[in-house]
Enzyme design. Structure first.
Site, PDB file in Angstrom:
ATOM      1  N   CYS A   1      44.968 -38.085 -64.792  1.00 58.60           N
ATOM      2  CA  CYS A   1      43.686 -37.544 -65.209  1.00 58.60           C
ATOM      3  C   CYS A   1      43.058 -36.965 -64.162  1.00 58.60           C
ATOM      4  O   CYS A   1      42.071 -36.034 -64.607  1.00 58.60           O
ATOM      5  CB  CYS A   1      42.963 -38.640 -66.197  1.00 58.60           C
ATOM      6  SG  CYS A   1      43.870 -39.392 -67.534  1.00 58.60           S
TER       7      CYS A   1
ATOM      8  N   HIS B   1      40.035 -33.877 -73.663  1.00 54.44           N
ATOM      9  CA  HIS B   1      40.633 -34.331 -72.487  1.00 54.44           C
ATOM     10  C   HIS B   1      42.097 -33.623 -72.379  1.00 54.44           C
ATOM     11  O   HIS B   1      42.956 -34.606 -72.311  1.00 54.44           O
ATOM     12  CB  HIS B   1      40.689 -35.752 -72.547  1.00 54.44           C
ATOM     13  CG  HIS B   1      41.177 -36.299 -71.515  1.00 54.44           C
ATOM     14  ND1 HIS B   1      41.188 -35.864 -70.113  1.00 54.44           N
ATOM     15  CD2 HIS B   1      41.548 -37.709 -71.197  1.00 54.44           C
ATOM     16  CE1 HIS B   1      41.692 -36.823 -69.235  1.00 54.44           C
ATOM     17  NE2 HIS B   1      41.985 -37.791 -69.560  1.00 54.44           N
TER      18      HIS B   1
END
Length: 409
Positions: free
Chosen positions: A88, A353
């Protein structure tokens, strides 16, 4: 600090579900916007590119040379292109490499791109990508770590979810045990971020929610509910960074400077406390490099893959006292108009996201804030901005953390 590095241009697609767009089309959209924002006549001004994606190999089968293929469609040719994966923290890691590329004197105008298309018509496969972001050679170690962090919890009836929701839930339960954090305080973070996102035209979710609605939503893993957690998202973001010479060459305005860009990995530590936590250590390096402290930060974007993560990171970054992340959020200190606004974009929970683009989406938001261009989300007189972006999981904490500090010129 050496060579000055500036943000010349930013571009970002809306984050959400882009069923009608390919990865390459999302990239072209964000890159064109960033080049236009920089005032460059074309992509031919770019000396090098850093391309971040975490799931394209897994979900689209483009395991290699993803950047070279996607960027050729923007018109970029004959320059170095580097492909980055760091879970991420992929986009933020690519950004740090681009900044270091400029500081090393290897280029004056550098493009950073992050992209993900996670909606592929197969939710099970999209969710399975998260099962690759810890040590797959020793899955039993993850089970032991979660038990050590958050105790034994048996919730099979709650259904399929990302393993990272179980990870964050275990960390949250540990924080609740140590500091008395409550589900209501975690819900206050989620409600705040959903409210912020309502004013962000690029956010995945734009419906405000109350604390009661957040608590009453479908449960994932105690104490987390669905609105406390980031959704699967498609999207791309791009940043043009320049040296002084690069800014002169393309005629860009000097309004946002990169004061620090630092990436770190974890250490062996007692995972049942948050002492020596990864982001706590990396932020010390970033503050020192930038010549600022936590008290100088006017606005921050932190990695709230869950609402609890925001509570943890605001503490680790020194933005709020240790153990006070929940109460501070509940009192409105981290809301727009509060002492230290956090995740004015809506954060990962609401803005979305798209893994490889998330860190660059944070930098997009903070650039808008420092330019005074954030509209109803604007933090008054914002001069110092911080982005924290973490990725993966290893031995009780994130596997990687990036911290970027920006300053208004």
């Amino acid at each position: 600090m050496g060579t000055s590095v500036w943000i010349a241009g930013v571009g970002m697609t809306p984050f959400g579900i882009h069923s009608d767009k390919t990865v390459n089309e999302l990239v072209r959209w964000a890159v064109n916007d960033a080049i236009s924002d920089a005032g460059a006549s074309s992509v031919n001004s770019v000396d090098a590119a850093f391309f971040g994606t975490a799931t394209q190999g897994f979900l689209q089968g483009q395991v290699m040379i993803a950047g070279q293929i996607a960027l050729r469609e923007t018109g970029l040719q004959a320059i170095p292109v580097f492909n980055i994966e760091n879970a991420c923290a992929t986009g933020a890691s690519a950004f740090t490499l681009a900044v270091n590329h400029i500081r090393a004197g290897a280029g004056d105008v550098v493009l950073v791109v992050g992209v993900e298309k996670m909606h592929i018509g197969n939710p099970e496969r999209s969710m399975a990508v998260f099962d690759t972001a810890y040590n797959v050679a020793d899955p039993d170690a993850l089970t032991r770590t979660l038990k050590e962090l958050g105790g034994e919890v048996d919730e099979p009836h709650l259904g399929r979810r990302s393993i990272f929701m179980d990870i964050y839930a275990a960390m949250a339960r540990n924080h609740m045990r140590l500091h008395g954090t409550t589900p209501e305080q975690i819900a206050a973070v989620a409600a705040k971020n959903h409210k912020h996102a309502a004013d962000n035209p690029r956010a995945h979710y734009r419906e405000p929610m109350t604390v009661e609605q957040v608590l009453g939503a479908r449960k994932l893993s105690h104490p987390l509910t669905v609105p406390m957690c980031a959704p699967l998202t498609d999207g791309a973001a791009a940043i043009v960074v320049c040296s002084d010479e690069g800014m002169r060459r393309i005629g860009a305005r000097r309004d946002v400077e990169v004061l620090a860009a630092v990436v770190g990995t974890g250490t062996d530590r007692d995972i049942t406390t948050f002492d020596r936590h990864l982001s706590q250590r990396v932020c010390v390096q970033a503050y020192e490099a930038a010549g600022v402290g936590a008290g100088d930060v006017d606005v921050a974007e932190v990695h709230d893959a869950t609402a609890f993560a925001e509570i943890l990171q605001t503490e680790m970054l020194g933005l709020v006292p240790r153990g006070e992340g929940g109460p501070c959020a509940e009192r409105g200190e981290t809301s727009l108009g509060g002492r230290i606004p956090v995740n004015t974009s809506g954060g990962l929970e609401s803005k979305g996201h798209p893994i490889g683009a998330s860190g660059l989406g944070q930098i997009f938001e903070l650039t808008e804030q420092l330019r005074g261009a954030a509209g109803n989300r604007q933090v008054e007189n914002a001069r110092i901005a911080l982005a924290e972006n973490g990725g993966g999981f290893h031995r009780g904490e994130e596997a990687v953390t990036s911290i970027v500090i920006l300053g208004k010129a």
